[in-house]
Design an enzyme around this catalytic site. Structure first.
Site, mmCIF file in Angstrom:
data_model
loop_
_atom_site.group_PDB
_atom_site.id
_atom_site.type_symbol
_atom_site.label_atom_id
_atom_site.label_comp_id
_atom_site.label_asym_id
_atom_site.label_seq_id
_atom_site.Cartn_x
_atom_site.Cartn_y
_atom_site.Cartn_z
ATOM 1 C CD1 TRP A 135 -2.658 1.593 0.496
ATOM 2 C CD2 TRP A 135 -2.062 1.820 2.637
ATOM 3 N NE1 TRP A 135 -3.409 2.601 1.045
ATOM 4 C CE2 TRP A 135 -3.065 2.762 2.360
ATOM 5 C CE3 TRP A 135 -1.528 1.763 3.921
ATOM 6 C CZ2 TRP A 135 -3.532 3.657 3.312
ATOM 7 C CZ3 TRP A 135 -1.989 2.632 4.872
ATOM 8 C CH2 TRP A 135 -2.988 3.577 4.559
ATOM 9 C CG ASP A 160 -2.002 -2.514 7.505
ATOM 10 O OD1 ASP A 160 -3.119 -2.468 8.057
ATOM 11 O OD2 ASP A 160 -1.657 -1.731 6.594
ATOM 12 C CE LYS A 167 -10.070 -0.310 3.044
ATOM 13 N NZ LYS A 167 -9.614 0.576 2.054
HETATM 14 C C1 LMR Z 1 -6.736 1.706 -1.011
HETATM 15 O O1 LMR Z 1 -5.613 1.194 -0.987
HETATM 16 O O2 LMR Z 1 -7.312 2.007 -2.058
HETATM 17 C C2 LMR Z 1 -7.433 1.976 0.292
HETATM 18 O O3 LMR Z 1 -6.715 1.461 1.344
HETATM 19 C C3 LMR Z 1 -7.765 3.403 0.455
HETATM 20 C C4 LMR Z 1 -6.596 4.224 0.846
HETATM 21 O O4 LMR Z 1 -6.667 4.906 1.875
HETATM 22 O O5 LMR Z 1 -5.597 4.227 0.124
#
Ligand code: LMR
Length: 396
Positions: free
Chosen positions: A132, A212, A247
């Site tokens: 992420w 996480d 989510k």
């Molecule tokens: C995503 O990766 O799209 C979600 O976790 C939203 C975000 O905050 O990035």
């Protein structure tokens, strides 16, 4: 008028994922497809409020008699109500070993976990890439070093060799961040046997596990998706677990999350938690209450809990259906969609070039992250054929 400092600031690009929301919104095409930011969508393309949450909000409205401050830890009823769902209720040895505090969303939980690690003296944090994007941004903002390794192989499996290499190269006292389930962005999760090996690797070297867990229940089920986290927590002396309800309770903009700390020395818990509280106070003072209170009310009520789990089951089944449909398509142009079927959660990464991703957007109105990440929940039985055809066209 004399200027002091602000003119030294240079423009920053908008966050690429969040910018997609606006780009998509501005696109007038009726048949556009949003595979960008990670929100669940129904087969009609909506992201509705959970029925269980609506009912609980109604109850909150009727019963809440004050909005006075709570404290930096937020709603501890919420924090405690989630614990059996995350850590399992069966293990009595966990009593006194885990404590938590509310945080503004999963991002707040991650921020707090990493800031706490920094305060404890952690300098380097090992991170499997791709991850992420905000993980690296938070580390950079905290002035911590991101030490990276490959999360997945080109064949679409977890790259255990790279992970073993990270453990070998890490310095004692570093932290290692892992996604609990539904890996963002690849959807490629560790198997139970791989979690066993991970526990062994942590046991052999004093590295701080930072987990996480942002998509519990979206992969295989609430228990299944927490299995890796539970193994780590049961076997190791310390861990930090960042949690998101964005989510699995559909509370995205209400920012509902938590940080849990695990220690094998309950005598140290007070000191650890007090540092978490101090960091929260300096950052946001206390987390927003509303969404967490709504989750607490759901989890305190058997009927609402059942309703919430049913809604989560429906979401998961729909994502599995979309994944199965993509996998069935097999090779599309240069992209093999088969592995998407066995990946988990909202995301998978398709091997597309930046040009192909732009072409999908400009020529077909299909929006996805620049990494090639798609949110499978953006696909419906009504638009999936268009998506597959567009993928074939841009990769032909
Ligand atoms: C995503 O990766 O799209 C979600 O976790 C939203 C975000 O905050 O990035």
């Amino acid at each position: 008028m004399a200027r002091a400092m602000l003119e030294t600031l240079t423009p920053q690009p908008p966050d690429a994922l969040l910018a997609l929301i606006k780009l998509y919104g501005d696109d007038p095409r009726a048949d556009k497809i949003d595979l960008g930011v990670g929100v669940y969508r129904t087969g009609q393309g909506d992201t509705p409020v959970f029925g269980a949450i609506k009912a609980s909000e109604q109850r909150l409205l009727e019963t809440q008699d004050s909005k006075s401050y709570l404290g930096p830890e937020g709603d501890m009823g919420f924090v405690r109500a989630l614990m059996p769902w995350i850590f399992g209720s069966a293990d009595p040895t966990l009593v006194g070993r885990i404590e938590g505090m509310q945080a503004p969303g999963g991002t707040g939980g991650v921020r707090l976990a990493l800031a706490l690690a920094k305060k404890a003296g952690v300098a380097g944090v090992w991170l499997g890439l791709p991850s992420w994007p905000n993980h690296a941004q938070i580390l950079a903002d905290l002035g911590m070093e991101a030490c990276t390794f490959a999360h997945a192989t080109p064949a679409g499996t977890v790259d255990m060799d790279a992970l073993r290499g990270a453990f070998a190269a890490a310095l004692p006292g570093d932290a290692l961040l892992l996604h609990g389930c539904c890996h963002n962005p690849t959807g490629i999760d560790h198997s139970p046997a791989q979690w066993d090996e991970i526990v062994g690797l942590f046991a052999a070297k004093p590295l701080l596990p930072v987990l996480d867990l942002a998509y519990q229940g979206l992969g295989h089920g609430m228990d299944e998706d927490a299995a890796g986290v539970r193994k780590v927590v049961a076997a190791l002396p310390e861990a930090l677990v960042a949690y998101s309800c964005d989510k699995n309770f559909g509370l995205y903009r209400d920012r509902v999350g938590a940080l849990y700390v695990v220690t094998d020395d309950p005598g140290r818990m007070g000191a650890i938690v007090s540092n978490g509280h101090a960091l929260a106070r300096a950052n946001w003072s206390m987390p927003p209450d509303h969404g967490a209170a709504a989750v607490r009310i759901v989890l305190e009520d058997e009927a609402l809990t059942r309703q919430w789990l049913d809604e989560l089951d429906t979401m998961r089944a729909r994502m599995r259906q979309v994944r199965a449909r993509l996998a069935e398509a097999g090779r599309v142009g240069t992209v093999d969609l088969t592995p998407v079927g066995s990946q988990n959660g909202l995301f998978s990464v398709l091997p597309l070039t930046p040009d192909q991703i732009l072409k999908l957007r400009s020529a077909h109105g299909i929006y996805m992250a620049g990494s090639g990440r798609i949110n499978v929940a953006g696909l419906t039985m009504g638009n999936i054929d268009k998506f597959i055809a567009a993928l074939a066209a841009v990769t032909a």
